[in-house]
Design a protein around this motif. Structure first.
Motif, PDB file in Angstrom:
ATOM      1  N   MET A 163       0.832  -1.201   0.000  1.00 18.28           N
ATOM      2  CA  MET A 163       0.000   0.000   0.000  1.00 18.28           C
ATOM      3  C   MET A 163       0.867   1.252   0.000  1.00 18.28           C
ATOM      4  O   MET A 163       0.597   2.215  -0.739  1.00 18.28           O
ATOM      5  N   SER A 179      -9.536   2.785  -2.141  1.00 16.44           N
ATOM      6  CA  SER A 179      -9.299   1.568  -1.371  1.00 16.44           C
ATOM      7  C   SER A 179     -10.574   0.881  -0.897  1.00 16.44           C
ATOM      8  O   SER A 179     -11.445   1.500  -0.288  1.00 16.44           O
ATOM      9  N   ASP A 218      -3.988   2.718   6.648  1.00 17.73           N
ATOM     10  CA  ASP A 218      -3.910   3.454   5.389  1.00 17.73           C
ATOM     11  C   ASP A 218      -3.845   4.959   5.597  1.00 17.73           C
ATOM     12  O   ASP A 218      -3.168   5.676   4.852  1.00 17.73           O
TER      13      ASP A 218
END
Length: 429
Positions: A163, A179, A218
């Motif tokens: 990622m 995402s 994230d």
């Protein structure tokens, strides 16, 4: 060719007023109250009296299944369904076969979109080869081919390092990284929200932390890289809180919520019914209210349908075996108008902005507003007459919706894409 939309209540500059819209070929030529003189010069007059005229809606999350899964949906049927819902631009997801992960694969899907699409189709490219591997695609090459964003939707990226590297590549090409947030190691075979209803039905549950734990990872990576990070179909109050906090710290994050997560909860699942199986699953009322709060305070940026058609066989029977996903293109606007505008949760202006202007701005797409000189992407709705959602009326191949049979207001009467009528439920003069 010239067309005139007359007598409509037009959504212009965030307010409603009676205006006429003159269209010449694919563009809006003029908007005003004194266009009657043009009547003798136009080829088609559309009387929109008692109707609402809005920018064409924009949906950044649809699944058209072609190539590879045409038995579920095709580009033609999916985009026809979008037009029936008042959408004029969509973002098509890459969980296809072959996946748009190379220049060759992407070019073929783009060619099909242009050939059969009834609306403007912006195509996502995958983030990784095959959409589930750890090997990154060539971001620069796919941007040049026409990708408007990158996503592995349908699968969460399981490795933080992958990622991180993907975010750095997305920054280089200045496109959003979108995402599907899901930690597979926490799924444990779940098929619906973990809670009392799942226990009563004897079905394995999906914890909210499946979503929020990967989102937290994230968001920290997004802060480090500076990428425009967009989260698909937010469903939990913890995710809303994390995004709100991230925005307060200047992290470049946006997100979407699906109509079904705003309108339904796991308490609406009264039996083991495959049409209620979706990913992420329907959550609790506490989570639903947090989504509404996030929508109202700007934490959640837009509404996207996650239109996910499946065959009847794939949705028949128990949630244990049914495919994840429901259709949404044809029912999104009327359901949200009926359940959220008519009840006073949102204003009609807010709903239109969430479904047109904001997604256009966040993804740098054309459309989202009505103004002279812009492409004539326009939707016309009837918000006064009650209708019933009937399965026989679906244009999509997918009939998999828990909303079939519901009473709604806000039927699409007409959809114009680049000035061409792509859906028409009424007679025109």
């Amino acid at each position: 060719m010239k067309k005139l939309i007359k007598n409509g209540t037009v959504f212009l500059n965030h307010s409603f007023s009676q205006q006429d819209i003159l269209i010449e070929d694919d563009k809006i030529k003029a908007i005003g109250t004194n266009l009657a003189d043009e009547l003798s010069n136009v080829d088609l007059v559309i009387d929109a009296e008692h109707l609402i005229v809005t920018p064409g809606l924009i949906d950044v999350h649809v699944h058209y299944r072609e190539p590879g899964f045409e038995y579920k949906e095709t580009i033609k049927t999916g985009s026809q369904a979008a037009a029936r819902g008042g959408f004029t631009t969509v973002g098509a997801m890459p969980n296809l076969d072959p996946v748009p992960d190379t220049l060759e694969h992407f070019a073929e899907i783009k060619r099909r979109n242009q050939k059969d699409g009834q609306v403007h189709i912006s195509q996502y490219a995958a983030i990784t080869k095959g959409r589930t591997s750890e090997e990154l695609v060539n971001f620069g090459e796919l941007k040049k081919a026409g990708a408007f964003a990158f996503t592995n939707d349908g699968s969460g990226i399981q490795t933080a390092g992958t990622m991180y590297l993907a975010m750095k590549e997305a920054v280089k090409v200045n496109l959003p990284l979108v995402s599907h947030v899901e930690d597979n190691s926490l799924l444990f075979g779940g098929v619906m929200n973990e809670g009392i209803r799942a226990k009563n039905l004897g079905l394995p549950g999906i914890m909210g932390i499946v979503e929020s734990s990967q989102l937290a990872r994230d968001l920290m990576l997004a802060q480090k890289t500076g990428v425009h990070y967009h989260m698909c179909h937010v469903s939990t109050k913890e995710s809303v809180e994390l995004i709100r906090l991230a925005k307060s710290h200047g992290i470049n994050v946006s997100c979407e919520v699906s109509p079904h997560h705003l309108l339904l909860t796991d308490s609406d699942i009264h039996m083991d019914n495959g049409n209620f199986k979706m990913n992420p699953p329907l959550r609790t009322e506490e989570n639903r209210l947090a989504l509404i709060e996030g929508l109202l305070d700007g934490t959640i940026d837009m509404i996207a349908t996650d239109h996910a058609p499946h065959s009847e066989d794939e949705k028949r029977g128990s949630m244990l075996n049914a495919a994840f996903g429901i259709t949404g293109s044809e029912t999104a606007f009327p359901l949200l108008y009926t359940r959220m505008v008519k009840t006073g949760i949102l204003t009609l202006a807010q709903l239109i902005v969430l479904m047109s202007e904001t997604p256009a701005k966040q993804f740098n797409l054309n459309g989202g507003t009505l103004e002279p000189g812009s492409v004539a992407d326009i939707a016309i709705f009837d918000i006064t007459n009650e209708q019933t959602i009937n399965e026989a009326d679906y244009v999509s191949k997918g009939k998999n919706s828990p909303f079939t049979g519901k009473k709604i207001y806000g039927e699409t009467m007409l959809t114009l894409v680049s000035g061409e009528i792509k859906y028409d439920s009424r007679k025109v003069e």
